[in-house]
Design a protein around this motif. Structure first.
Motif, PDB file in Angstrom:
ATOM      1  N   ALA A   1       0.071  -5.626   2.445  1.00  0.00           N
ATOM      2  CA  ALA A   1      -0.528  -4.293   1.663  1.00  0.00           C
ATOM      3  C   ALA A   1       1.131  -3.425   1.123  1.00  0.00           C
ATOM      4  CB  ALA A   1      -1.806  -3.837   2.301  1.00  0.00           C
ATOM      5  N   ARG A   2       0.016  -2.947   0.358  1.00  0.00           N
ATOM      6  CA  ARG A   2       1.339  -1.734   0.113  1.00  0.00           C
ATOM      7  C   ARG A   2       2.277  -0.729   0.817  1.00  0.00           C
ATOM      8  NH1 ARG A   2       3.120  -3.381  -5.555  1.00  0.00           N
ATOM      9  NH2 ARG A   2       2.597  -5.164  -6.163  1.00  0.00           N
ATOM     10  N   GLY A   3       0.271  -0.680   1.735  1.00  0.00           N
ATOM     11  CA  GLY A   3       0.978   0.603   2.410  1.00  0.00           C
ATOM     12  C   GLY A   3      -0.071   0.444   3.413  1.00  0.00           C
ATOM     13  N   THR A   4      -0.825   1.564   3.946  1.00  0.00           N
ATOM     14  CA  THR A   4      -1.714   1.435   5.082  1.00  0.00           C
ATOM     15  C   THR A   4      -3.259   1.460   5.225  1.00  0.00           C
ATOM     16  OG1 THR A   4      -2.263   3.889   5.617  1.00  0.00           O
ATOM     17  CG2 THR A   4      -0.368   2.660   6.491  1.00  0.00           C
ATOM     18  N   ILE A   5      -3.534   1.586   4.026  1.00  0.00           N
ATOM     19  CA  ILE A   5      -5.230   1.124   3.526  1.00  0.00           C
ATOM     20  C   ILE A   5      -5.118  -0.226   3.017  1.00  0.00           C
ATOM     21  CG2 ILE A   5      -6.865   2.176   1.701  1.00  0.00           C
ATOM     22  CD1 ILE A   5      -5.021   5.451   2.268  1.00  0.00           C
ATOM     23  N   PRO A   6      -6.184  -1.167   3.417  1.00  0.00           N
ATOM     24  CA  PRO A   6      -6.740  -2.611   3.446  1.00  0.00           C
ATOM     25  C   PRO A   6      -7.249  -2.305   1.993  1.00  0.00           C
ATOM     26  CG  PRO A   6      -8.006  -1.328   5.069  1.00  0.00           C
ATOM     27  CD  PRO A   6      -6.389  -0.513   4.661  1.00  0.00           C
ATOM     28  N   SER A   7      -7.596  -2.640   0.851  1.00  0.00           N
ATOM     29  CA  SER A   7      -8.310  -3.397  -0.085  1.00  0.00           C
ATOM     30  C   SER A   7      -8.349  -4.634  -0.848  1.00  0.00           C
ATOM     31  CB  SER A   7      -7.198  -2.831  -1.141  1.00  0.00           C
ATOM     32  OG  SER A   7      -6.954  -3.491  -2.230  1.00  0.00           O
ATOM     33  N   ALA A   8      -9.333  -4.669  -1.112  1.00  0.00           N
ATOM     34  CA  ALA A   8      -9.630  -6.054  -1.713  1.00  0.00           C
ATOM     35  C   ALA A   8      -9.378  -7.066  -2.770  1.00  0.00           C
ATOM     36  CB  ALA A   8     -11.666  -6.181  -2.324  1.00  0.00           C
ATOM     37  N   SER A   9      -8.505  -6.109  -3.835  1.00  0.00           N
ATOM     38  CA  SER A   9      -7.808  -5.960  -4.744  1.00  0.00           C
ATOM     39  C   SER A   9      -5.711  -7.414  -4.769  1.00  0.00           C
ATOM     40  CB  SER A   9      -7.713  -4.828  -5.830  1.00  0.00           C
ATOM     41  OG  SER A   9      -6.153  -5.456  -7.157  1.00  0.00           O
ATOM     42  N   GLN A  10      -6.137  -7.963  -5.032  1.00  0.00           N
ATOM     43  CA  GLN A  10      -4.440  -8.128  -5.289  1.00  0.00           C
ATOM     44  C   GLN A  10      -3.342  -7.498  -5.240  1.00  0.00           C
ATOM     45  OE1 GLN A  10      -5.638 -12.390  -7.261  1.00  0.00           O
ATOM     46  NE2 GLN A  10      -4.019 -12.939  -6.533  1.00  0.00           N
ATOM     47  N   GLY A  11      -3.704  -6.549  -6.486  1.00  0.00           N
ATOM     48  CA  GLY A  11      -2.429  -6.029  -7.384  1.00  0.00           C
ATOM     49  C   GLY A  11      -1.998  -4.785  -6.024  1.00  0.00           C
ATOM     50  N   ASP A  12      -3.002  -4.724  -5.053  1.00  0.00           N
ATOM     51  CA  ASP A  12      -2.664  -3.389  -3.970  1.00  0.00           C
ATOM     52  C   ASP A  12      -1.704  -4.550  -2.355  1.00  0.00           C
ATOM     53  OD1 ASP A  12      -6.101  -1.979  -4.248  1.00  0.00           O
ATOM     54  OD2 ASP A  12      -3.455  -1.458  -4.869  1.00  0.00           O
ATOM     55  N   TYR A  13      -1.940  -5.900  -2.943  1.00  0.00           N
ATOM     56  CA  TYR A  13      -0.389  -6.686  -1.740  1.00  0.00           C
ATOM     57  C   TYR A  13       0.883  -7.284  -2.380  1.00  0.00           C
ATOM     58  CZ  TYR A  13      -5.068  -6.315   0.777  1.00  0.00           C
ATOM     59  OH  TYR A  13      -5.537  -5.998   1.443  1.00  0.00           O
ATOM     60  N   ASP A  14       1.690  -6.931  -2.065  1.00  0.00           N
ATOM     61  CA  ASP A  14       3.400  -7.087  -2.173  1.00  0.00           C
ATOM     62  C   ASP A  14       4.168  -8.037  -1.697  1.00  0.00           C
ATOM     63  OD1 ASP A  14       5.382  -4.592  -0.857  1.00  0.00           O
ATOM     64  OD2 ASP A  14       4.270  -5.684  -0.089  1.00  0.00           O
ATOM     65  N   SER A  15       3.576  -8.900  -0.701  1.00  0.00           N
ATOM     66  CA  SER A  15       3.999 -10.150   0.437  1.00  0.00           C
ATOM     67  C   SER A  15       3.251 -10.691   0.659  1.00  0.00           C
ATOM     68  CB  SER A  15       5.019  -9.557   1.494  1.00  0.00           C
ATOM     69  OG  SER A  15       5.794  -8.299   1.230  1.00  0.00           O
ATOM     70  N   TRP A  16       3.605 -12.018   0.006  1.00  0.00           N
ATOM     71  CA  TRP A  16       2.390 -13.223   0.268  1.00  0.00           C
ATOM     72  C   TRP A  16       2.690 -14.669   1.383  1.00  0.00           C
ATOM     73  CZ3 TRP A  16      -2.611 -12.978  -1.817  1.00  0.00           C
ATOM     74  CH2 TRP A  16      -2.512 -11.556  -2.360  1.00  0.00           C
ATOM     75  N   GLY A  17       2.442 -15.244   1.564  1.00  0.00           N
ATOM     76  CA  GLY A  17       2.556 -16.278   2.927  1.00  0.00           C
ATOM     77  C   GLY A  17       2.442 -17.584   2.521  1.00  0.00           C
ATOM     78  N   GLN A  18       2.888 -18.899   2.280  1.00  0.00           N
ATOM     79  CA  GLN A  18       3.079 -19.628   1.939  1.00  0.00           C
ATOM     80  C   GLN A  18       1.498 -20.797   1.700  1.00  0.00           C
ATOM     81  OE1 GLN A  18       5.528 -21.466  -0.205  1.00  0.00           O
ATOM     82  NE2 GLN A  18       6.454 -19.387   0.064  1.00  0.00           N
ATOM     83  N   GLY A  19       0.616 -20.106   2.461  1.00  0.00           N
ATOM     84  CA  GLY A  19      -0.907 -20.584   2.505  1.00  0.00           C
ATOM     85  C   GLY A  19      -0.893 -21.824   3.342  1.00  0.00           C
ATOM     86  N   THR A  20      -2.268 -21.787   3.946  1.00  0.00           N
ATOM     87  CA  THR A  20      -2.568 -22.905   5.399  1.00  0.00           C
ATOM     88  C   THR A  20      -3.607 -23.383   4.812  1.00  0.00           C
ATOM     89  OG1 THR A  20      -3.256 -23.789   7.413  1.00  0.00           O
ATOM     90  CG2 THR A  20      -3.788 -21.171   6.668  1.00  0.00           C
ATOM     91  N   GLN A  21      -4.095 -24.571   4.529  1.00  0.00           N
ATOM     92  CA  GLN A  21      -5.022 -25.650   3.971  1.00  0.00           C
ATOM     93  C   GLN A  21      -6.377 -25.273   5.067  1.00  0.00           C
ATOM     94  OE1 GLN A  21      -5.822 -27.219   1.165  1.00  0.00           O
ATOM     95  NE2 GLN A  21      -7.952 -27.144   1.108  1.00  0.00           N
ATOM     96  N   VAL A  22      -7.624 -24.631   4.695  1.00  0.00           N
ATOM     97  CA  VAL A  22      -8.395 -25.119   5.500  1.00  0.00           C
ATOM     98  C   VAL A  22      -9.381 -26.024   4.577  1.00  0.00           C
ATOM     99  CG1 VAL A  22     -11.063 -24.053   7.021  1.00  0.00           C
ATOM    100  CG2 VAL A  22      -8.031 -23.266   6.357  1.00  0.00           C
ATOM    101  N   THR A  23     -10.011 -27.736   5.940  1.00  0.00           N
ATOM    102  CA  THR A  23     -10.839 -27.918   4.869  1.00  0.00           C
ATOM    103  C   THR A  23     -12.138 -28.370   6.036  1.00  0.00           C
ATOM    104  OG1 THR A  23      -9.245 -28.865   3.222  1.00  0.00           O
ATOM    105  CG2 THR A  23     -10.622 -30.129   3.711  1.00  0.00           C
ATOM    106  N   VAL A  24     -13.316 -28.263   5.328  1.00  0.00           N
ATOM    107  CA  VAL A  24     -14.490 -28.132   6.422  1.00  0.00           C
ATOM    108  C   VAL A  24     -15.471 -28.935   5.317  1.00  0.00           C
ATOM    109  CG1 VAL A  24     -16.360 -27.319   6.663  1.00  0.00           C
ATOM    110  CG2 VAL A  24     -14.165 -25.764   6.228  1.00  0.00           C
ATOM    111  N   SER A  25     -15.630 -29.813   6.214  1.00  0.00           N
ATOM    112  CA  SER A  25     -16.385 -31.236   5.633  1.00  0.00           C
ATOM    113  C   SER A  25     -17.817 -31.451   5.755  1.00  0.00           C
ATOM    114  CB  SER A  25     -15.793 -33.265   6.495  1.00  0.00           C
ATOM    115  OG  SER A  25     -16.095 -32.641   7.739  1.00  0.00           O
ATOM    116  N   SER A  26     -18.713 -31.698   5.760  1.00  0.00           N
ATOM    117  CA  SER A  26     -19.924 -31.663   5.275  1.00  0.00           C
ATOM    118  C   SER A  26     -21.101 -32.504   5.811  1.00  0.00           C
ATOM    119  CB  SER A  26     -20.859 -31.483   3.893  1.00  0.00           C
ATOM    120  OG  SER A  26     -20.457 -32.627   3.147  1.00  0.00           O
TER     121      SER A  26
END
Length: 124
Positions: A99-124
């Motif tokens: 996040a941009r500060g200390t307060i968490p948020s559900a809005s993407q715009g309130d975050y400024d740094s992102w990782g590359q991502g990790t895949q999660v696959t759940v099979s039925s």
């Protein structure tokens, strides 16, 4: 510029568990709220959960509440997402974000740094 590295994704059967980790570079990890978003194929990114700077407060999307647990260890510059009772609809790329500060948020715009991502696959 902080670097965020996710790990722990993989393939699991429905009802199973996974634990994702997000490690941050630098010395300012404890100053910021952190969060997880996910994106399934063909869908918009979706808020999953977030945690305040100290780890004392956590917030979850309704879709994961009661199944996922978020925590952080500031001394290790690391955030953890324990995912239990996984469902096929949890399949997505999971992104760690700061996040941009200390307060968490559900809005993407309130975050400024992102990782590359990790895949999660759940099979039925």
């Amino acid at each position: 510029q902080v670097q965020l590295v996710e790990s722990g994704g993989g393939l699991v059967q429905a009802g199973g568990s996974l634990r994702l980790s997000c490690e941050a570079s630098g010395r300012t990890f404890s100053r910021y709220a952190m969060g997880w978003f996910r994106q399934a194929p063909g869908k918009e990114p979706e808020f999953v959960c977030a945690i305040n700077w100290s780890g004392g407060s956590t917030y979850y999307a309704d879709s994961v509440k009661g199944r996922f647990a978020l925590s952080r260890v500031n001394a290790k510059n690391t955030m953890y997402l324990q995912m239990n009772s996984l469902r096929p609809e949890d399949t997505a790329v999971y992104y760690c974000t700061r996040a941009r500060g200390t307060i968490p948020s559900a809005s993407q715009g309130d975050y400024d740094s992102w990782g590359q991502g990790t895949q999660v696959t759940v099979s039925s």
